[in-house]
Write an enzyme that holds these catalytic residues in place. Structure first.
Site, mmCIF file in Angstrom:
data_model
loop_
_atom_site.group_PDB
_atom_site.id
_atom_site.type_symbol
_atom_site.label_atom_id
_atom_site.label_comp_id
_atom_site.label_asym_id
_atom_site.label_seq_id
_atom_site.Cartn_x
_atom_site.Cartn_y
_atom_site.Cartn_z
ATOM 1 N N PRO A 128 27.639 43.331 41.464
ATOM 2 C CG PRO A 128 27.262 45.437 42.133
ATOM 3 C CD PRO A 128 27.321 44.613 40.837
ATOM 4 N N GLY A 131 28.121 36.833 41.086
ATOM 5 C CA GLY A 131 29.439 36.480 40.901
ATOM 6 C C GLY A 131 29.451 35.329 40.106
ATOM 7 C CD GLN A 336 54.690 29.005 61.606
ATOM 8 O OE1 GLN A 336 53.815 29.990 61.298
ATOM 9 N NE2 GLN A 336 54.790 28.793 62.952
ATOM 10 C CD GLU A 363 40.639 34.991 35.548
ATOM 11 O OE1 GLU A 363 40.560 34.140 34.481
ATOM 12 O OE2 GLU A 363 41.455 35.888 35.413
#
Length: 379
Positions: A128, A131, A336, A363
């Site tokens: 948490p 990272g 688009q 990753e």
């Protein structure tokens, strides 16, 4: 590439395409809407060899290389990014970590189960509060005789609740010590190991992303992968392969969006002719195709280095960075091209648009890839 290799790739591509059209495409939106992780389909996928692509035949795998792996991911990801993501995490993270750093007993025990798809694998590094800053991880394994006692939480883990086995990296030394982390193989059902919150995501919704929680989870020392203290160093090597797989998945999503755009542009008429006849649309398609081609060349170059045992950290980071960024760009342009219909769930490009974004984050974010690339350039 030899003619034989090209022919083999063509056969593998067709096999993956046939499987995907039969077992994945009819259910894509149903799984996405309900965030359903199709475990039964993954067991079936294992029977086709798609969950043990890099695993040698002696351990029940198909014994193929990264070029074949990219080809399979490309066919799956063109139809459903979620399923492609789960295939990537299973193959290049969990299974590959055991293949790369496990001892013979561990390989014999786990690889046949993973390669056959009887078991699905998870890989736990992220927490948490850590990272990219993995050196500050708080998930700790304390040695107690022949056991390690694991406490902490991992999050954003693919198959965090449903995976049958997980490779978990935990701190066994001091904070910020690159040799202070160790990799463990932890089986589901081990007391103290539970699945936590499942994330409600923007995209990749059929790929389960959840917490793994460890509360005084006792793991025998025989479950250590490699040496105590080598977990983080191992992870960096595993992430090279993981980045190639995310690059391949990014290209697959971009191809799916591009191919849908070409088909639609030829069929949709405005002012009495197909919109593909207008330069505003045809130039978009030209840009999309060029970016995809460049991304695939970068990715296959990194794959070539990886499967020939050469250093590929920079090339894998470049491939992942570029492919993920152009995937978002191509998916955006696809919406688009479709105009108002592109914003609805009746057409496929809104899902490609949602799924593509994860590739710039998972990753290692695009920003972290630039750090990796710059560090290699300037060392």
């Amino acid at each position: 590439m030899t003619k034989e290799k090209q022919e083999n790739l063509a056969l593998i591509e067709q096999s993956a395409r046939d499987f995907t059209e039969t077992h994945i495409r009819p259910y894509v939106m149903e799984w996405d809407e309900t965030q359903y992780f199709p475990m039964d389909m993954f067991h079936r996928m294992g029977e086709y060899g798609f969950l043990g692509i890099l695993v040698p035949e002696q351990y029940g795998g198909t014994g193929l290389g990264y070029q074949e792996y990219i080809t399979v991911l490309s066919e799956i990801g063109k139809v459903c990014g979620s399923i492609g993501l789960s295939v990537a995490a299973h193959n290049s993270l969990c299974t590959n970590h055991i293949l790369s750093f496990g001892n013979e007993e561990q390989k014999q025990k786990y690889l046949p189960l993973l390669a056959s798809g009887k078991w699905i694998g998870a890989w736990g590094l992220t927490e948490p509060n850590t990272g990219s800053d993995a050196g500050r991880m708080k998930c700790v394994a304390t040695q107690d005789g022949d056991y390690f006692v694991l406490n902490g939480t991992k999050n954003f883990i693919t198959h965090g609740k449903s995976g049958h086995v997980a490779v978990v990296i935990a701190r066994t030394g001091e904070l910020l010590d690159s040799h202070g982390m160790t990799a463990f193989v932890v089986e589901r059902g081990t007391p103290g190991f539970t699945g936590g919150k499942k994330e409600n995501k923007l995209g990749m919704r059929a790929s389960e992303t959840a917490e793994m929680v460890f509360d005084n989870c006792r793991i025998h020392k025989s479950q250590v992968l490699g040496k105590v203290g080598d977990g983080f160093i191992q992870s960096l090597k595993i992430l090279d392969g993981g980045r190639i797989s995310i690059a391949a998945l990014s290209i697959a999503i971009a191809k799916g969006a591009y191919e849908a755009s070409v088909k639609y542009a030829k069929e949709r008429e405005q002012f009495g002719k197909p919109i593909s006849d207008f330069q505003g649309i045809s130039f978009k398609l030209a840009d999309m195709a060029t970016k995809i081609e460049a991304a695939e060349l970068l990715t296959r170059q990194a794959a070539h280095l990886k499967e020939n045992g050469q250093k590929c950290t920079k090339q894998a980071a470049m491939a992942k960075y570029y492919a993920s960024e152009i995937s978002v760009q191509v998916a955006n342009e696809a919406v688009q091209v479709f105009g108002g219909y592109g914003y609805t769930k009746d057409f496929p490009v809104e899902k490609f648009y949602r799924d593509a974004k994860l590739c710039t984050i998972g990753e290692g974010t695009s920003e972290i890839q630039k750090v990796v690339i710059a560090r290699d350039l300037l060392k």
